[in-house]
Write an enzyme that holds these catalytic residues in place. Sequence first.
Site, PDB file in Angstrom:
ATOM      1  N   GLU D  60     -20.807  -5.042 -17.162  1.00 21.71           N
ATOM      2  CA  GLU D  60     -20.055  -5.715 -16.147  1.00 21.71           C
ATOM      3  C   GLU D  60     -18.740  -5.784 -16.702  1.00 21.71           C
ATOM      4  O   GLU D  60     -17.698  -5.522 -16.029  1.00 21.71           O
ATOM      5  CB  GLU D  60     -20.740  -6.753 -15.708  1.00 21.71           C
ATOM      6  CG  GLU D  60     -21.853  -6.957 -14.697  1.00 21.71           C
ATOM      7  CD  GLU D  60     -22.877  -6.531 -15.564  1.00 21.71           C
ATOM      8  OE1 GLU D  60     -23.360  -6.510 -16.833  1.00 21.71           O
ATOM      9  OE2 GLU D  60     -24.144  -6.313 -14.873  1.00 21.71           O
ATOM     10  N   HIS D 127     -30.156 -14.794  -7.729  1.00 22.22           N
ATOM     11  CA  HIS D 127     -28.838 -14.399  -7.616  1.00 22.22           C
ATOM     12  C   HIS D 127     -27.909 -15.131  -6.842  1.00 22.22           C
ATOM     13  O   HIS D 127     -27.091 -14.196  -6.074  1.00 22.22           O
ATOM     14  CB  HIS D 127     -28.752 -13.026  -7.523  1.00 22.22           C
ATOM     15  CG  HIS D 127     -29.681 -12.344  -8.415  1.00 22.22           C
ATOM     16  ND1 HIS D 127     -29.501 -12.385  -9.808  1.00 22.22           N
ATOM     17  CD2 HIS D 127     -30.419 -11.213  -8.331  1.00 22.22           C
ATOM     18  CE1 HIS D 127     -30.205 -11.417 -10.333  1.00 22.22           C
ATOM     19  NE2 HIS D 127     -30.975 -10.719  -9.513  1.00 22.22           N
TER      20      HIS D 127
HETATM   21  C1  LIG Z   1     -25.801  -8.867 -16.472  1.00 18.20           C
HETATM   22  C2  LIG Z   1     -26.997  -8.167 -15.446  1.00 18.20           C
HETATM   23  N1  LIG Z   1     -26.517  -7.079 -14.886  1.00 18.20           N
HETATM   24  C3  LIG Z   1     -27.044  -6.607 -14.032  1.00 18.20           C
HETATM   25  C4  LIG Z   1     -28.571  -6.972 -13.604  1.00 18.20           C
HETATM   26  C5  LIG Z   1     -29.190  -6.584 -12.627  1.00 18.20           C
HETATM   27  N2  LIG Z   1     -30.670  -5.892 -13.321  1.00 18.20           N
HETATM   28  C6  LIG Z   1     -31.837  -6.775 -13.362  1.00 18.20           C
HETATM   29  S1  LIG Z   1     -33.165  -5.489 -13.972  1.00 18.20           S
HETATM   30  C7  LIG Z   1     -32.053  -4.495 -14.323  1.00 18.20           C
HETATM   31  C8  LIG Z   1     -32.427  -3.320 -15.288  1.00 18.20           C
HETATM   32  C9  LIG Z   1     -32.654  -3.841 -16.628  1.00 18.20           C
HETATM   33  O1  LIG Z   1     -32.876  -2.739 -17.431  1.00 18.20           O
HETATM   34  P1  LIG Z   1     -33.524  -2.670 -18.778  1.00 18.20           P
HETATM   35  O2  LIG Z   1     -32.828  -3.747 -19.524  1.00 18.20           O
HETATM   36  O3  LIG Z   1     -33.867  -1.472 -19.147  1.00 18.20           O
HETATM   37  O4  LIG Z   1     -34.860  -3.497 -18.592  1.00 18.20           O
HETATM   38  P2  LIG Z   1     -36.099  -2.795 -17.463  1.00 18.20           P
HETATM   39  O5  LIG Z   1     -35.965  -3.142 -16.151  1.00 18.20           O
HETATM   40  O6  LIG Z   1     -36.065  -1.325 -17.869  1.00 18.20           O
HETATM   41  O7  LIG Z   1     -37.451  -3.467 -18.124  1.00 18.20           O
HETATM   42  C10 LIG Z   1     -30.559  -4.801 -13.810  1.00 18.20           C
HETATM   43  C11 LIG Z   1     -29.609  -4.142 -13.914  1.00 18.20           C
HETATM   44  C12 LIG Z   1     -28.909  -8.272 -14.429  1.00 18.20           C
HETATM   45  N3  LIG Z   1     -30.031  -8.852 -14.294  1.00 18.20           N
HETATM   46  N4  LIG Z   1     -27.788  -8.823 -15.229  1.00 18.20           N
END
Ligand SMILES: Cc1ncc(C[n+]2csc(CCOP(=O)(O)OP(=O)(O)O)c2C)c(N)n1
Lengths: 318, 318, 325, 325
Positions: D60, D127
């Site tokens: 971000e 959120h």
């Molecule tokens: C700082 C932040 N940005 C965006 C999000 C929204 N978000 C929730 S899950 C996710 C994907 C996360 O990817 P990863 O770390 O690879 O975990 P996975 O979902 O693949 O287990 C996002 C972008 C968040 N929770 N926190």
Amino acid sequence: MSNRNETWIALHRLMLATRELDRVIGAADGHWHPALGEEAVVAGCYHGLRQGDALVPHYRGMIAASYARGGDLARLLAGLEGKATSYTRGRYRSDVCGPIEFGIIGLYSGALGPTLEYAAGAALAAKLDARGGVALAVFGDGTASRGNFHEALNLAAVLCLPVVFVCQNNQFAISTSSAREHGGRIVDRAAGFGVPGQLVDGNDVVAVHDAVQGAIARARRGEGPALIDAFTYRVGGHMASDPGNYRSSEEVEKWKARDPIALHEARLLSEGVLDAAKIAELRAAVSAEVEAAMRKAQSDPMPGPEVLGLDRVFAGGV
Amino acid sequence: MSNRNETWIALHRLMLATRELDRVIGAADGHWHPALGEEAVVAGCYHGLRQGDALVPHYRGMIAASYARGGDLARLLAGLEGKATSYTRGRYRSDVCGPIEFGIIGLYSGALGPTLEYAAGAALAAKLDARGGVALAVFGDGTASRGNFHEALNLAAVLCLPVVFVCQNNQFAISTSSAREHGGRIVDRAAGFGVPGQLVDGNDVVAVHDAVQGAIARARRGEGPALIDAFTYRVGGHMASDPGNYRSSEEVEKWKARDPIALHEARLLSEGVLDAAKIAELRAAVSAEVEAAMRKAQSDPMPGPEVLGLDRVFAGGV
Amino acid sequence: MARQTMQQAVVAGIAEEMRRDAGVFIMGLDIGQFGGPLNSCKGLWEEFGAARVIDTPISEGGIVGAGVGAALMGKRPIVDIMFLEYLGLVLQQLGCDGGAMHYYSDGKARVPLVVRAKFGVGPYHGHAYDYHAWVAHLPGIKVAMPSNARDAKGMVKAAIRDDNPVLFLEHMGLYHGTRDEIPEGDIVVPLGEAKLVRAGRDVTVVAIGAMVRRAQLAGEALAEEGVEIEILDLRCIVPLDKERILSSVAKTGRMVVVSEAMKFCGSGAEIAAMVAEEGFRFLKAPIGRVATPNVPIPFARNLEKMIIPDENAIAAGVRRAMATG
Amino acid sequence: MARQTMQQAVVAGIAEEMRRDAGVFIMGLDIGQFGGPLNSCKGLWEEFGAARVIDTPISEGGIVGAGVGAALMGKRPIVDIMFLEYLGLVLQQLGCDGGAMHYYSDGKARVPLVVRAKFGVGPYHGHAYDYHAWVAHLPGIKVAMPSNARDAKGMVKAAIRDDNPVLFLEHMGLYHGTRDEIPEGDIVVPLGEAKLVRAGRDVTVVAIGAMVRRAQLAGEALAEEGVEIEILDLRCIVPLDKERILSSVAKTGRMVVVSEAMKFCGSGAEIAAMVAEEGFRFLKAPIGRVATPNVPIPFARNLEKMIIPDENAIAAGVRRAMATG
Ligand SMILES: Cc1ncc(C[n+]2csc(CCOP(=O)(O)OP(=O)(O)O)c2C)c(N)n1
Ligand SMILES: Cc1ncc(C[n+]2csc(CCOP(=O)(O)OP(=O)(O)O)c2C)c(N)n1
Ligand SMILES: [Mg+2]
Ligand SMILES: [Mg+2]
């Protein structure tokens, strides 16, 4: 005169100016952050950018960067105290923020780190324009500990942005030595982003310049970002008033012996680019220029209340 | 039964529980984030921690992590809707934040990233206590793009903290594939911090478990942090309701064929640890346990207004 | 009795708590051998060593996050982020997450973390921004800002003993200024108690930090005009001492809130709004706010001086309050 | 005329500006083929392609910083940070640096950047946090929050054309809710103009975002009791439409400020404080604030509902304002 010789002389000139700035400003202002010993990185990076390229300098060396891009030295020095004649008429400081009208993105707050992201964004703008523009970001080894470094490099890698990141690695962040500032070497971080990393002798201005220009050329060709670790040493204190007694004088002396200006001077002589007389002439000219600019800046007036502009905080007014 | 066999069975049990949780919760709640295909990472990480160690799990797998640490499954599931019987009585959600009373530091907001820093801090506390405690942090490949990853790893490296970082690398962050999420491989970031990095087959529960336990043992000996890149694949959608149509079904099928539960089951059979009947028995038992817990959770009451506690926001009241 | 500057008093308070409680430690940039910018940690490394006075990389989010993590595990960390200007780099860890943990865990998690930060227009040119209102907006975290050395010592000790995250603010203009008599022994100033620093019948002036002294100067000038102001040194923004504010306004019927932070959406707005809601019946005049306007702090010293409230601006605010009602 | 939801109207406004101006582009997480969480960018990738609808890593600070950098170089970036809950991750770049550049450069730098964020208690569980007051406290950046689809379209277009950074807030409870008639053609709603949504003589109710509809419901109930409230939809917190607020209070003599953000140091405090200072002579009663208390938003739906102001809480606030003076 050959192209190479011209470049070498220009690099020398910029190193000399950087050192003279330290001498002249340091004598007047204990808060000044000298680049003593780091002139090869400063000159090697800031010489030779194209019009339209975005330059995002490290704060240490900001005045030299602004000067290299065409800034008027007296006005830049007037910005040290916020004189009315400075580029922002006193609204902001020139030692950490160069004039935007020269394509410089400086520090608009005291926070180190975000400028790397601004550089990525400037490179994104250049990429969208597709006219071969690039962004050059320079930052300290200490700054490389900030998460901004990570986010900016990764973003640049993923979007294949035309941006070159150069670490002005002087082995210190204030009193914190490299060993306590970062695990591993800065250059080794490049691989984690799939970006080429290059370690260069930061006391050799030609090596720095060639590496930076090489990476810039690559970026212009659309081949993406690069990280250069320009390894040098902060011979002076963090500020002019800092005795730097948290490190051994042997260490300092060892690095002083590799003075980048002396090294390049020897090369200019041995390669027959300049003779001793010409070198002395250059030194004297640069010295006179910096001193004259400082005298002018010091006699300039402070801004009047009309500069305050409480209704000029927003573009378009109010 | 040998130590090894016990561990292998326990790992299998936890993988089965993880999958059953996905099945049962996914059917009830489209917002659930399944760990389908990633069970080997979940079980390999969360089985076998010591009392007193700090566990900082990835959100995907949080319920399984809480269960592995001794949490009551019905109460954990009650936390999906914030029932009165959940560990926080409904004040917070169990799917991203496990109970602190089991040494778990979960996500106390929606922001991914900072938990890696909390893990470093928990490890710093353990280091100050010098009783061999460690912290284990698990996070997604997408989360590794956040600056927190960088700051946490660097801090852990410089301070030589007993913390193990495991990337639950399922190659996706919502719809963003690895290629668009990070330049380079996650494992290659370790070198930039002078920290050992290890790539493991994230579909092989024994490989994951051995790597994690090895790194933990190293950390306990005071040799500092490590990074493990547990490479696997998110077979399901980002959420139960996500069709995941931003990737090819061939890719998904290829990874389904490497199902971690099937792989480990085959090993249990071929090494004579369990026979087919015992395996079926285990499956049935886990399934019954999860279903019973879910039924209990679903019939539990919502909290009353006394839980709100506007005067309990600060420790010590008001 | 020792005569100490605010810098010395804060360090002395931290040292006493570190002696009292082995769980207290401090980390930050250049706080070890270097002693911290402006000597913010001078002498701690020499006494407690590098294990408890920990130099860190330039990773504000990382070290505040590590502070949260260590606090959750039972330590009482102090994190020195150098300047409040960097608050935006740590807000998630300190405020959003750190402030919510106790509540969200149903009272089981505790985050006894102190984050120290210098700020304020003073002899040190730069890093003056005062963003404390951001943290005050968040639940579960306290905000303390002493106006003098004695309070600074008592409040930093209270902050360290508090089981909640506390943002502890040290004004650079007060830091090496006048010395106060600091009584021997364990002085602790409870967080959330405003202090009456001047009694008066006409106007309540609520001030904090460096504005307290300026309000006092204004008070002396106004007394010569026959206007007696009552000055409250707020000391904490969270918890806010509503009672003392309201009871003073009940007496005077007028209030001026003075703040070095920017006016718009600053904590001065909260104090004014609180009184406009809960103390309206006492009010005889508009509630004045004397604050820095919403403008990036200009660099030139003379411009900078124009925007920060001084005793004249405060006195003018009081006169406006006296002019109506 | 098209009938559109707020989500559709915002996307349509962005698409129109992208067609108008090749310098406009948008970046964020999962905004390309995926279409953005809650369809926040649905259709943009299909029309404008991956070069101008840019999927980014979870960074971000990096992407808002890149937005600042691209804006400085003459582009008009839109950055979608998904949720306002992540504001603490971008405050330095967006607010502290981004908001200061125009002023500090003596008017030479411009940062025409829009940062979009979803927030609010609604059908999407989580959120919800509304931290906009942090940005409102900073100079040089605007804050916009539409309450309906038509305004959303007009305001997002104004935000994109604005030469300053703008934080553009999209309430998830309104997002896929009712549809509005959106006139054809280039509707632009200037930033900084509040809108009268109900005229009344008794109490001025200042509301914003999802609170506007709730205030209207309260207005209907109160009308049956013979109380006529005047409702202003603020639409922007910065610039704040002081004139419309003050002239309404001049008429009614009473004000209630309604806010879904947490009360303490929220922007509602600024509005109350402004009126207590500049509109005091009009006031017949205490200024009421109806806002979410300072508590981490509890997760259980029934607890969550208890803390967010609804029409009953607003009506109760109005009745309190009517009870005095
Ligand atoms: C700082 C932040 N940005 C965006 C999000 C929204 N978000 C929730 S899950 C996710 C994907 C996360 O990817 P990863 O770390 O690879 O975990 P996975 O979902 O693949 O287990 C996002 C972008 C968040 N929770 N926190
Ligand atoms: C985010 C942030 N943290 C701390 C500081 C205070 N500070 C100013 S200069 C400096 C050292 C920077 O080290 P480095 O990046 O190596 O640059 P150098 O001073 O060595 O040129 C620090 C910590 C800052 N400006 N920004
Ligand atoms: Mg350095
Ligand atoms: Mg992932």
